[in-house]
Every structure is written in structure tokens, then in C-alpha cells.
Design a protein around this motif. Structure first.
Motif, mmCIF file in Angstrom:
data_model
loop_
_atom_site.group_PDB
_atom_site.id
_atom_site.type_symbol
_atom_site.label_atom_id
_atom_site.label_comp_id
_atom_site.label_asym_id
_atom_site.label_seq_id
_atom_site.Cartn_x
_atom_site.Cartn_y
_atom_site.Cartn_z
ATOM 1 N N TRP A 1 6.974 10.726 -10.937
ATOM 2 C CA TRP A 1 8.078 10.121 -10.200
ATOM 3 C C TRP A 1 7.960 8.590 -10.130
ATOM 4 O O TRP A 1 8.884 7.915 -9.701
ATOM 5 C CB TRP A 1 8.143 10.704 -8.780
ATOM 6 N N VAL A 2 6.790 8.081 -10.537
ATOM 7 C CA VAL A 2 6.577 6.635 -10.467
ATOM 8 C C VAL A 2 7.158 5.986 -11.722
ATOM 9 O O VAL A 2 6.768 6.338 -12.843
ATOM 10 C CB VAL A 2 5.074 6.304 -10.355
ATOM 11 N N ASN B 1 -8.364 7.665 6.394
ATOM 12 C CA ASN B 1 -7.899 7.532 5.010
ATOM 13 C C ASN B 1 -6.446 7.978 4.845
ATOM 14 O O ASN B 1 -6.138 8.832 4.031
ATOM 15 C CB ASN B 1 -8.831 8.343 4.107
ATOM 16 N N ASN B 2 -5.561 7.390 5.637
ATOM 17 C CA ASN B 2 -4.148 7.767 5.539
ATOM 18 C C ASN B 2 -3.323 6.699 4.830
ATOM 19 O O ASN B 2 -2.103 6.696 4.900
ATOM 20 C CB ASN B 2 -3.571 8.013 6.940
ATOM 21 N N GLU B 3 -3.994 5.764 4.172
ATOM 22 C CA GLU B 3 -3.286 4.719 3.430
ATOM 23 C C GLU B 3 -3.972 4.552 2.084
ATOM 24 O O GLU B 3 -5.196 4.457 2.023
ATOM 25 C CB GLU B 3 -3.365 3.377 4.173
ATOM 26 N N ASP B 4 -3.196 4.478 1.021
ATOM 27 C CA ASP B 4 -3.772 4.263 -0.304
ATOM 28 C C ASP B 4 -5.031 5.101 -0.482
ATOM 29 O O ASP B 4 -6.143 4.568 -0.522
ATOM 30 C CB ASP B 4 -4.133 2.780 -0.502
ATOM 31 N N ASP B 5 -4.864 6.364 -0.587
ATOM 32 C CA ASP B 5 -5.993 7.293 -0.673
ATOM 33 C C ASP B 5 -7.145 6.711 -1.495
ATOM 34 O O ASP B 5 -7.001 6.446 -2.686
ATOM 35 C CB ASP B 5 -5.510 8.588 -1.317
ATOM 36 N N GLU C 1 0.854 -1.188 0.000
ATOM 37 C CA GLU C 1 0.000 0.000 0.000
ATOM 38 C C GLU C 1 0.886 1.234 0.000
ATOM 39 O O GLU C 1 2.014 1.205 0.484
ATOM 40 C CB GLU C 1 -0.941 0.002 1.207
ATOM 41 N N ASP C 2 0.363 2.301 -0.571
ATOM 42 C CA ASP C 2 1.140 3.535 -0.719
ATOM 43 C C ASP C 2 2.476 3.270 -1.412
ATOM 44 O O ASP C 2 3.482 3.917 -1.099
ATOM 45 C CB ASP C 2 1.371 4.190 0.649
ATOM 46 N N TRP C 3 2.478 2.332 -2.336
ATOM 47 C CA TRP C 3 3.729 1.973 -3.025
ATOM 48 C C TRP C 3 4.368 3.210 -3.626
ATOM 49 O O TRP C 3 5.575 3.422 -3.510
ATOM 50 C CB TRP C 3 3.417 0.942 -4.115
ATOM 51 N N LYS C 4 3.542 4.030 -4.262
ATOM 52 C CA LYS C 4 4.048 5.208 -4.985
ATOM 53 C C LYS C 4 4.636 6.248 -4.048
ATOM 54 O O LYS C 4 5.360 7.136 -4.473
ATOM 55 C CB LYS C 4 2.910 5.853 -5.787
ATOM 56 N N MET D 1 7.927 3.341 -1.861
ATOM 57 C CA MET D 1 9.014 2.653 -2.552
ATOM 58 C C MET D 1 9.873 3.638 -3.345
ATOM 59 O O MET D 1 11.076 3.421 -3.538
ATOM 60 C CB MET D 1 8.438 1.592 -3.472
ATOM 61 N N VAL D 2 9.236 4.668 -3.824
ATOM 62 C CA VAL D 2 9.973 5.737 -4.495
ATOM 63 C C VAL D 2 9.601 7.050 -3.815
ATOM 64 O O VAL D 2 8.542 7.157 -3.207
ATOM 65 C CB VAL D 2 9.624 5.805 -6.004
ATOM 66 N N PRO E 1 8.189 10.501 -3.688
ATOM 67 C CA PRO E 1 7.314 11.311 -4.542
ATOM 68 C C PRO E 1 7.877 12.717 -4.719
ATOM 69 O O PRO E 1 8.741 13.168 -3.953
ATOM 70 C CB PRO E 1 5.997 11.333 -3.781
ATOM 71 N N GLY E 2 7.376 13.369 -5.710
ATOM 72 C CA GLY E 2 7.844 14.716 -5.994
ATOM 73 C C GLY E 2 7.491 15.685 -4.879
ATOM 74 O O GLY E 2 6.605 15.445 -4.057
ATOM 75 N N MET F 1 -2.489 11.362 12.437
ATOM 76 C CA MET F 1 -2.295 10.530 11.251
ATOM 77 C C MET F 1 -2.197 9.073 11.677
ATOM 78 O O MET F 1 -1.435 8.748 12.590
ATOM 79 C CB MET F 1 -1.025 10.931 10.512
ATOM 80 N N ARG G 1 -11.970 -0.595 2.193
ATOM 81 C CA ARG G 1 -11.345 0.608 1.638
ATOM 82 C C ARG G 1 -12.357 1.526 0.966
ATOM 83 O O ARG G 1 -11.999 2.591 0.479
ATOM 84 C CB ARG G 1 -10.283 0.187 0.633
ATOM 85 N N ARG H 1 13.982 -1.952 -5.040
ATOM 86 C CA ARG H 1 14.531 -0.628 -5.372
ATOM 87 C C ARG H 1 15.864 -0.730 -6.094
ATOM 88 O O ARG H 1 16.229 0.150 -6.865
ATOM 89 C CB ARG H 1 14.667 0.215 -4.109
ATOM 90 N N ALA I 1 -2.499 11.460 1.397
ATOM 91 C CA ALA I 1 -2.639 10.618 2.581
ATOM 92 C C ALA I 1 -1.991 11.210 3.825
ATOM 93 O O ALA I 1 -2.025 10.590 4.887
ATOM 94 C CB ALA I 1 -2.097 9.206 2.343
ATOM 95 N N LEU I 2 -1.424 12.395 3.720
ATOM 96 C CA LEU I 2 -0.887 13.056 4.916
ATOM 97 C C LEU I 2 -1.952 13.992 5.484
ATOM 98 O O LEU I 2 -2.994 14.216 4.878
ATOM 99 C CB LEU I 2 0.377 13.840 4.562
ATOM 100 N N VAL I 3 -1.667 14.535 6.645
ATOM 101 C CA VAL I 3 -2.663 15.387 7.312
ATOM 102 C C VAL I 3 -2.034 16.743 7.656
ATOM 103 O O VAL I 3 -2.272 17.300 8.725
ATOM 104 C CB VAL I 3 -3.223 14.701 8.573
ATOM 105 N N THR J 1 0.478 -1.042 -8.713
ATOM 106 C CA THR J 1 1.597 -0.972 -7.771
ATOM 107 C C THR J 1 1.199 -1.601 -6.435
ATOM 108 O O THR J 1 0.104 -1.373 -5.915
ATOM 109 C CB THR J 1 2.038 0.481 -7.528
ATOM 110 N N VAL K 1 3.832 16.571 -3.029
ATOM 111 C CA VAL K 1 2.876 15.456 -3.023
ATOM 112 C C VAL K 1 2.611 15.073 -1.570
ATOM 113 O O VAL K 1 3.467 14.492 -0.902
ATOM 114 C CB VAL K 1 3.423 14.251 -3.814
#
Lengths: 253, 649
Positions: free
Chosen positions: B267-268, B46-50, A56-59, A62-63, A65-66, A230, B98, B285, A72-74, B61, A69
Motif C-alpha cells: 500500500w506504500v 514501542n507504539n511508534e515506528d516499530d 514517524e509511522d509515515w506508512k 500518510m497512507v 495501510p492494508g 497505547m 529508538r 497526499r 504498532a497497535l496493541v 519515509t 496491518v
């Protein structure tokens, strides 16, 4: 003679009562007498090697983000403002490379964990990413708070499950971390402040395929940069050995 | 007071004090088996995988997809929701936690012990989902699948472990990555104060390289309200709603939009968005930085908890036994060594649809007799009391007569319907028909000797043609006694109080296929037009075609009506496999249309049969329905589809 007999009866009764009480154990509350060490009273075994599963939240994990971005943050406006001013070059120049590896963010990074008992009342968590170490102190073993640190000061306790007598102990770990140095909740500069408190719950699950997982529910409260608490849960799979353990230094990007 | 007495009193006082000290511990009640109540209203954190927005098309992904999972998802557009059978379906089980709208957890209690017997979980776009806590087993593999599946729960410490099986195919994330209908779901619900952590394990080896584990967090919020989303059933199919049989899908490679979203998330790395088990381990990675080739990357991959081919086969067990599955109304499904037989049981007697193989016919007959006796002739407690229980023929001790009364002997097999002439469905005709009785012909109500002393066998006329021209021909006692040739044939009378209608399925598996609809019970016996364990057997030399199979499946969908939210209602008994409903048939039909269109596209490009097979047009379905061994392999199915398309062309 008779009084001696009575005294013996009394002593025997007291002994039996003590034993019975000790055997009951657990219960979650403070028992009578000296509490057993955290290692002995652990309802779950967290030791070993674990790998984070980035499902989850792979994007966002794992990398990196710009900039800008904040999905999902608060972040509140102050948090966004601080994040918008992120300049990785500045961090690199100052040598402050580990700001995204602090306790509020570490478990969410792609990493392996090595969990061991530092001593009977201190659980040690090593993460190979950033080569970080967290120490979870049980009971009175926690040292006094000193200077704020990347991993802060973590106080741990077992939360024992209610259950029928005779059943094996069950429960989870609760960890509260304070005394944190400010850092990044995400590698792209989204901040948390030194007023941050982290509360973590660690559960152990046995999956149908034989895997063991720990799930860490993390609540990060920051009155400075967050608009609300969070919360997320991060999953780690147990590994049979240290294969893949690869300590790497912190990186900014 | 003498010294001894004083000592005795002091000693007893000490003993009493010690006992008092002990009592609070010993006397405390046993701690409850359910440690933490989870009932109430819960709000998604909703703080995971929006999940507030639609996941981008092609974003896999974090999903341990295999190639079949990718292909299935790439070729299935979200507009599949516009088909009549899917437009009211709720979110699939893996996505429910979800989905938006929160969750409500309710509890049923045992009235005597007040233990939780069932939890109910509800979401905005869901059906009520019961979690049975009473230790009951899961249903057999031939029982129906639903959107939320069948769930049982067990407390392990502070955690409620929920095991769910019998799930329909759907999606992992709203409108996106697909699941098969063979997956299991295990959830671990743990309450920490006002936080509920849900770890979900989706084990779908048809489409995944390893189980997919993720977690979701909820916060207790008694002020929240879980609304329900109604379905207005408007037609909004991609084609404008003019063709109810339209199946929107992409041909393999045709969906070019799956990287569109990367323009907004540059960036992905594109290489990672296809998912796969290797991509979810931290060491992945190193492939992104060029340090390691993906093929050379080793990760500690996990295995599924079950073998998918065994799970598929378990829906249709070839175990030499006859299993009985009550359906609804008058109807029962008999699973006879992997072949399904439909039985209508009632006051008129028995009507069978198909009879299984010849080898199983004695066991079928024995099981059927037991079933009929249980259904129609089981003694029941006397409910006849006092003046409300007069003797029918005058006063003659009605109370005691009601108790000692022996139920009437059940009526025999009256009718046998054959949905095709395939040996596995007509093999028991001779024995079972001979055991029955249909009062045919004869004057003055007297049946003639032969064939009047056997059950009536009804089938499309081409079944009779095939059976009589076979070498050697089928025994006379097995032959259809009543045939039809029209696209629709009604049984002349009600059978067990309901209309029974045959619908012809021309040129499907053969040229003699039909569907049998029990109009009162709302059950369709589909024969081999529909299977949940294999691709359809298409006998080209007997007039079968893939187009005919699709036509037969569409006919089922035209007749059937879902009870609610695209599930239940009219139930469909396949030739092989589990009891099904409209959504299951739609899923099978969709697959057949997709495969047909893929092969047709290849035929249009003048590809040879060998080239078509090499292109693997069924790859995303092979793990579910394909076979490399046995009497009907994937290669044989592709060849039959190819030839029927080419011939029609």
C-alpha cells in the motif's frame, strides 16, 4: 479611635496579604479565592495554526495501510477479530465516514490544527482533516456528559511546572477524554470501543531554528479491544498563518 | 480590662491571625529548579515506528532527506558494520532512544547543594552519555566528535532540554539512513507521571532539507534492566575478513534492492519512499492522488539553525590566531590560522610536527613558549613536608626552598618533523628551527655552530628534494637536516620518554608524505593525508595520487587502536580540522574508497573527465568536504582522482 486604627491596620494587612498571594499565583494547587480563567492562567500559548509533521509511522498515517496491518497497535484478540471484519464499503454505505476521526485517532492523522479560545475556559481545536472540532473544557466549565460522541467529552487542566519565583510560568496541558463513541484507531478498521479513555499531554517546545512545536503525548486505554495502554507522541509545527488550511470531509479509505 | 485595652488585644489578635494565614505561603521554600525527577529505569513504549525489527533497506519515509542524503544512504550497506573500525560502534545518537533494551537515567549531584550536576543516560548498545547541567560551554569546533556527542542540559519548565554537538557520522535508524558528522541534536524530555516523552530534533543540513523532528515515548519501569551489549570484535566483513581494508559499498544506481520491502507493504507508494521534506506535510497526499505535481507543491519548510559550510570551516578557523588543544600524553594540537601543528612537550624539550605558514610563525612561537612554560615550568604548591622532605644535598631548609624554588627553564625545540613539503606545513621551519637547539656533532659534547645551533628537522628525503628544487628554493635554515627514505623510520632515541616513528605514505598528497606516530602518547600526526574540512589535496605533479591517500589512511588505521566501542584510543591530528580518532579516519577512508571506486567505474566505462564531473561522483560528500572556491575545489579533486586512476590503469 484607637480601635478604628487597629481595624484599618488589619484591613491594610489583609489587603496586602491578598495581593501578595495573588501575585505569587500558579503553584498548581487550588488557590484561595476565585481561580483565574484558564485563558489567563495559561502557562503556554497554544493558539494558532499548526501542521502535523509525518516523520514517524509515515506508512501507517500518510497512507491507509492494508487490512490486517496492525503494526504498532496493541489490539487484543477481540480487537483483531473486529479489525479483520472491517469492510470500508459498509461504512460508506451507511454514511458513517468519520469513524477514524475520533479523539483517540484524530491527532495522529495528517492534518492542520487551528487552536483558539472558544471562551475563557474552553480551548477549541479544529482539525482540517475530516473538519473535526474538539473542545477542551477547563475546571467546572465542562458540560454534563450527554450522548457518546466522536470527540467525546474532554476535561482539561494546566499542569504548572515547579520553578523559581520570579520566573515566567511554565507547564503543559493535560486533557482527559471520555464519553467516546466507538471508532477506528487506524483508518484500516482497527477498532477502539466506547469504553475508551484518552489522556493527552501537550507540551510546547521552542526549537533552535526558531520553530515552535507542540508535542502531544497520547495514551489510549481501551479495556475492550486493547491488550494494554497505547502510547505515542505526535508533533506539530506552528505556522505563521492559515496558508494551507484545507478543511476536507471524512473519508473511509 | 478597659475598653481601649480590649480593643487593642482584639486588634492584635486579628493581626496575628492574618499573619498566621500568610505564613504558609510566604514561608514555603523556593520551589526546586529541577521540577520532575527523571532518573530511573525506563521501558520503550514501542507504539511508534516499530523498532523491534530491522528497518527495511531503502525506507526513507518520513525523513526530510535531500539528494545527498539519499545517495549517501543508498550507497552505504549495513555490512559497513563488518569493517574492523566499525564493528564495535554503538548505535548512533539519533537512534539510541529508538533502540531496544530500554534506557537508564542516573544523576550526579553537587555534594554541597545537591543540585543535579550531570545526568547520565545509558542504553543497551551505547556508551555512557553524560548531560552536563552545570552551565559549562560546549568544546571548540576542533575538539573530537564522539558517538554520543557532547551534551548540555537545561530545565525549561517541566522539560529537560538537551543540546548535543560534536557527534560522529552515523545513522538515523538502525542500519539505514545516514547522517553526516556536522549535525546537532536537540532533545526535549518531559515526564508525565510514569511516561517520559522525548522529542528529538536532528538538524543535519548536509543531508536534510529541514530539521528532522520525531518523538519517542518511554514508561517508567523499575523492574527493567538495561543490559550492556559487549563487542567480541570478530571479523565478519563482507569479504570473509581476509582484507581488513575492504570497504563494502554500492556504486550509485547499483543498489536495486531498496524497493524490495514494498512487496510486503504494497500500500506504500514507491514514489514516497525516497523521503524529502515535502513528503512529510499533510498536503503531500494531494500528489499521491494525482491532484498536484510534486514540483508544484509548496510546503512551509523550515531551515536549519546553522550554515553547514560555516560549521565545517569552524573546525579549522582561519582567524589569524593560534588555538591550543591538549590531546593526550605529551601531545598538544596547535590550530594556527587553520593549519594544525603537533607539539610534544616534555623533559627533553619540544618536538613539533609541521610548523604552519611562514606568516604565522611568530605567533606560533609565542604561543608555544607560553604553552611550554605553563606545562613545564609552572610553579606548583609545596608538597614537601617534614622528615619526608630532606634536602637533596644535605639539610638546607628544604621546606622553604621548595616554596621559593624557581622552576627550571623549559628546554627548547629539539626536533621538527615535516609530514610533507607543502608550504603551509614547512613555512615556519626557518623561524622555529632557528629558535631551537639540537646539540648536533662537535666533539666533547660541544655543538658545532651551524646547523648545530638549530633544531633538527626530520622528513622524508623527497621533502628535501622538493624544497631544494623549488623555485626559489627554501631557505637553508628551513631545510630538513635529517631525512629517511624507508617506509618506516624511528627516531633514534626516545623523545620526551616515548618512541616516535615515521611511517611513509608513498604517493599520497605528494611523493614525500609521512605519518608521525607518538607511541607512548598514542597520537598520530597525519599531515595532509587526513583532513576533516576538505577533500585531500592531491598534487599529481609532485607524485600524489588518490590511491596513495587511501594507502596512507589505511596505514593510520593499521596503527591506531580504539579505546572502547570504536572511539577514542589512538588520536589522530589531521593536517586541517578537528582532533580525530580511528572511526573518523575510517569514515574519511571509506569516503575516499567509495569515490575512488565510483570514478574508476566511470574510467572503466571510458567516460571523459568532463563526463565524470558531470556525473557528480562526489555529490553525497560535497556538502561536507567540497568547495567551489578557494585553492582546492571539488573539480580539482575529481580531476586529480580521475587522472591518478587513469594513469595507473
Amino acid at each position: 479611635m484607637r480601635s478604628r486604627t487597629l481595624l484599618l491596620v488589619f484591613a491594610a494587612t489583609l489587603f496586602a496579604t491578598t495581593i501578595a498571594t495573588a501575585q505569587r499565583g500558579g503553584g498548581g494547587g487550588a488557590g484561595r479565592g476565585a481561580a483565574p480563567a484558564a485563558r489567563q492562567s495559561a502557562p503556554i500559548d497554544l493558539t494558532g495554526y499548526w501542521v502535523s509533521m509525518i516523520t514517524e509511522d509515515w506508512k501507517l498515517r500518510m497512507v491507509t495501510p492494508g487490512k490486517g496491518v496492525y503494526d504498532a497497535l496493541v489490539l487484543n484478540p477481540a480487537g483483531r477479530k473486529a479489525a479483520d471484519s472491517w469492510d470500508p464499503a459498509t461504512d460508506e454505505k451507511s454514511g458513517d465516514l468519520c469513524k477514524a476521526y475520533g479523539a483517540p485517532a484524530l491527532m495522529r492523522l495528517p492534518t492542520r490544527l487551528r487552536i483558539t479560545w472558544e471562551n475563557d475556559n474552553t480551548l477549541r481545536i479544529d482539525a482540517d482533516t475530516g473538519t473535526q472540532t474538539r473542545l477542551f473544557y477547563f475546571g467546572a466549565s465542562a458540560p454534563p456528559a450527554g450522548e457518546p460522541a466522536l470527540q467525546g467529552r474532554s476535561v482539561a487542566q494546566w499542569e504548572l511546572a515547579a520553578g523559581q519565583r520570579g520566573q515566567p510560568a511554565a507547564g503543559n496541558l493535560k486533557v482527559t477524554t471520555t464519553n467516546l463513541k466507538a471508532g477506528y484507531i487506524r483508518k484500516n478498521g482497527a477498532p477502539y470501543s466506547d469504553k475508551t479513555t484518552v489522556t493527552e499531554y501537550v507540551d510546547l517546545h521552542a526549537l533552535p531554528n526558531g520553530d515552535q512545536y507542540i508535542s502531544i503525548t497520547t495514551r489510549v486505554e481501551d479495556p475492550v479491544y486493547f491488550s494494554r495502554t497505547m502510547t505515542n507522541t505526535t508533533d506539530f509545527k506552528k505556522l505563521p498563518n492559515a496558508t494551507g488550511w484545507n478543511p476536507t470531509p471524512c473519508s473511509v479509505r | 480590662m478597659d475598653k481601649a485595652l480590649r480593643h487593642r488585644i482584639i486588634g492584635l489578635a486579628f493581626l496575628f491571625a492574618v499573619m498566621l494565614l500568610s505564613i504558609p505561603s510566604f514561608a514555603q521554600p523556593a520551589r526546586p529548579a529541577v521540577p520532575t525527577d527523571i532518573i530511573g529505569e525506563w521501558r520503550l513504549e514501542n507504539n511508534e515506528d516499530d523498532t523491534t525489527a530491522q528497518p527495511p533497506l531503502g525506507d526513507y519515509t518520513g525523513i526530510p532527506f535531500n539528494d545527498a542524503g539519499r545517495m549517501r544512504s543508498d550507497t552505504t550497506p549495513e555490512s559497513i558494520w563488518g569493517t574492523p573500525e566499525y564493528q564495535c560502534r554503538p548505535h548512533s545518537a539519533p537512534h539510541q532512544w529508538r533502540g531496544l533494551g530500554g534506557a537508564r537515567i542516573l544523576k550526579e549531584q553537587d555534594p554541597l547543594t545537591r543540585e543535579a550536576s550531570v545526568y547520565h543516560i545509558q542504553f543497551m548498545r551505547s556508551l555512557d552519555r553524560p548531560i552536563f547541567m552545570d552551565g559549562r560551554p560546549h568544546p571548540p569546533a576542533w575538539a573530537p566528535h564522539t558517538w554520543t556527542g557532547f551534551s548540555t542540559g537545561q530545565w525549561i519548565g517541566n522539560t529537560l532540554k538537551i543540546t548535543t554537538t560534536h557527534l560522529k557520522d552515523g545513522y538515523l535508524k538502525r542500519g539505514g539512513p545516514q547522517t553526516s558528522d556536522m549535525y546537532s541534536m536537540t532533545e526535549y524530555l518531559t515526564r508525565h507521571g510514569d511516561i517520559l516523552s522525548i522529542v528529538t530534533v536532528i538538524d543535519d543540513p548536509i543531508y536534510m532539507e529541514e530539521p528532522y523532528v520525531h518523538s519517542t515515548t518511554y514508561a517508567y519501569d523499575p523492574t527493567s534492566v538495561v543490559n550492556t551489549e559487549t563487542c567480541n570484535a570478530s571479523a565478519f566483513a563482507e569479504n570473509g575478513g581476509t582484507n581488513r581494508h575492504w570497504v563494502p559499498h554500492f556504486l550509485p544506481g547499483q543498489n536495486k534492492a531498496w524497493t524490495e520491502w514494498l512487496k510486503n507493504e504494497p500500500w506504500v507508494p514507491e514514489v514516497a519512499v525516497r523521503g524529502g521534506a515535502k513528503t512529510i506535510y499533510p498536503e503531500y497526499r494531494s500528489t499521491l492522488t494525482g491532484g498536484l505535481n510534486l514540483a508544484a507543491l509548496n510546503v512551509p519548510m523550515s531551515k536549519s539553525a546553522f550554515a553547514p559550510n560555516q560549521r565545517v570551516a569552524s573546525q579549522s578557523p582561519k582567524d589569524g590566531q593560534v588555538h591550543v588543544m591538549p590531546v593526550q600524553g605529551n601531545i598538544y594540537m596547535l590550530v594556527a590560522d587553520g593549519v594544525n601543528i603537533t607539539a610534544s612537550i616534555g623533559p627533553d624539550g619540544v618536538m613539533l610536527v609541521n610548523t604552519g605558514t611562514a606568516e604565522m610563525s611568530q605567533k606560533v612561537l609565542t604561543t608555544l613558549n607560553e604553552l611550554v612554560n605553563n606545562v613545564m615550568a609552572s610553579p606548583t604548591p609545596n608538597r614537601c613536608f617534614g622528615t619526608r622532605c630532606p634536602g637533596t644535598w644535605g639539610w638546607s631548609s628544604p621546606y622553604v626552598n621548595a616554596v621559593i624554588n624557581s622552576p627550571a627553564t623549559p628546554k627548547p625545540i629539539r626536533y621538527i618533523a615535516n609530514t610533507s613539503g607543502m608550504a603551509e606545513h614547512i613555512g615556519g621551519n626557518e623561524k622555529l628551527a632557528s629558535s631551537g637547539f639540537f646539540p648536533r656533532g662537535g666533539g666533547f659534547g660541544t655543538a658545532v655552530a651551524n646547523p648545530g645551533r638549530a633544531a633538527s628537522v626530520v622528513a622524508h628525503e623527497n621533502v628535501l628534494v622538493r624544497m631544494s628544487t623549488a623555485k626559489p628554493p627554501a631557505p637553508a635554515a628551513a631545510m630538513p637536516t635529517d631525512t629517511f627514505f624507508d617506509e618506516l623510520h624511528k627516531m633514534p632515541n626516545f623523545v620526551n620518554g616515548e618512541a616516535v616513528i615515521f611511517y611513509s605514505a608513498p604517493a599520497a598528497n605528494t611523493d614525500g608524505d609521512s605519518l608521525v606516530f607518538f607511541r607512548g602518547s598514542e597520537v598520530i600526526a597525519a599531515g595532509n593525508v587526513f583532513s576533516t574540512v576538505s577533500y585531500p589535496v592531491i598534487e599529481l605533479d609532485k607524485g600524489g595520487s588518490i590511491q596513495g591517500v587511501i594507502g596512507g589512511l589505511n596505514k593510520i588505521l593499521d596503527i591506531a587502536v580504539a579505546e572502547y566501542r570504536s572511539q577514542g584510543g589512538t588520536l589522530v591530528i589531521p593536517g586541517h580540522g578537528r582532533l580525530s580518532d580511528t572511526a573518523d579516519v575510517a569514515s574519511y577512508r571509506n569516503m575516499m574508497v567509495m569515490i575512488h571506486d565510483r570514478i574508476k567505474d566511470m574510467v572503466d566505462k571510458n567516460m571523459t573527465l568532463a563526463q565524470v564531473k558531470a556525473a557528480r561522483p562526489t555529490m553525497d560528500f560535497d556538502g561536507r568536504y567540497g568547495s567551489t572556491t578557494g585553492s582546492w575545489t571539488t573539480d580539482m579533486f575529481i580531476e586529480a582522482a580521475y587522472r591518478s586512476i587513469k594513469e595507473k590503469k
